[in-house]
Write a protein that holds these residues in place. Structure first.
Motif, short mmCIF file in Angstrom:
data_model
loop_
_atom_site.label_atom_id
_atom_site.label_comp_id
_atom_site.label_asym_id
_atom_site.label_seq_id
_atom_site.Cartn_x
_atom_site.Cartn_y
_atom_site.Cartn_z
N TYR A 1 0.94 5.68 0.46
CA TYR A 1 0.22 6.67 0.73
C TYR A 1 1.22 7.85 0.91
O TYR A 1 2.48 7.67 1.27
CB TYR A 1 -0.42 6.66 2.14
CG TYR A 1 -1.50 5.59 2.06
CD1 TYR A 1 -2.94 5.93 1.91
CD2 TYR A 1 -1.30 4.46 2.78
CE1 TYR A 1 -3.65 4.89 1.81
CE2 TYR A 1 -2.56 3.38 2.63
CZ TYR A 1 -3.65 3.86 2.08
OH TYR A 1 -4.63 2.97 2.25
N GLY B 1 -4.85 8.65 -1.85
CA GLY B 1 -3.35 8.15 -1.44
C GLY B 1 -2.94 9.21 -0.72
O GLY B 1 -1.87 9.07 -0.45
N GLU C 1 0.93 -1.15 -0.05
CA GLU C 1 -0.08 -0.21 -0.07
C GLU C 1 0.93 1.30 0.06
O GLU C 1 1.98 1.25 0.68
CB GLU C 1 -1.00 -0.03 1.16
CG GLU C 1 -1.83 -1.09 1.28
CD GLU C 1 -2.84 -0.80 2.39
OE1 GLU C 1 -3.65 0.14 2.61
OE2 GLU C 1 -3.00 -2.03 2.91
#
Length: 158
Positions: free
Chosen positions: A106, A119, A104
């Motif tokens: 971000y 994000g 993931e």
């Protein structure tokens, strides 16, 4: 008492400045004009247009005050001044949950810039709080309202 601060990226500060300019120079005059027009309809006690315009003016003035406060105490974060492998506001972090295969990614931003669906997560979020200050390669325990989990930081980019 600690000084207030609103951490944000330079881009986030520019967006707030543009919003404030729009609120003051475009939105405020529009609302004032709507109030003038609604007043001309007569009896203010049963004038829903007037009430709606006054409500809008109240919300507008609240937002102007909020944005001014954030800009007054803005702390623009320079992600380049932090160790390249360290998670900080303004940086993009990629991690993989232990036991999972899908990473993931971000970008950690100030709370007003937060947009999880694109994000961008707030520096005040449980995930960001756990990751801030950690470095590439570290395993980090994250506690969220949905439970606790461990992640490995794969990459950090400015």
């Amino acid at each position: 008492m600690a000084e207030k601060s609103f951490p944000m990226t330079a881009e986030g500060k520019q967006k707030l400045e543009a919003e404030l300019k729009n609120l003051k120079l475009v939105k405020r005059p529009e609302v004032i004009q709507r109030i003038k027009v609604a007043r001309s309809f007569g009896d203010l006690s049963e004038n829903s247009e007037y009430d709606a315009a006054k409500d809008e003016q109240s919300h507008l003035e609240d937002r102007i005050a909020q944005v001014e406060e954030m800009l007054k105490y803005a702390q623009v974060v320079d992600a380049d001044s932090v160790d390249p492998d360290e998670v900080a506001v303004g940086k993009t972090v990629t991690y993989t949950e232990v036991g999972e295969d899908e990473p993931e990614t971000y970008t950690i931003v100030g709370s007003d810039e937060s947009d999880p669906f694109n994000g961008k997560i707030s520096n005040d979020s449980p995930i960001a709080k756990a990751l801030l200050g950690k470095k590439k390669g570290e395993t980090v325990s994250i506690s969220t309202p949905g439970g606790k989990f461990d992640v490995v930081i794969n990459d950090v980019k400015a």
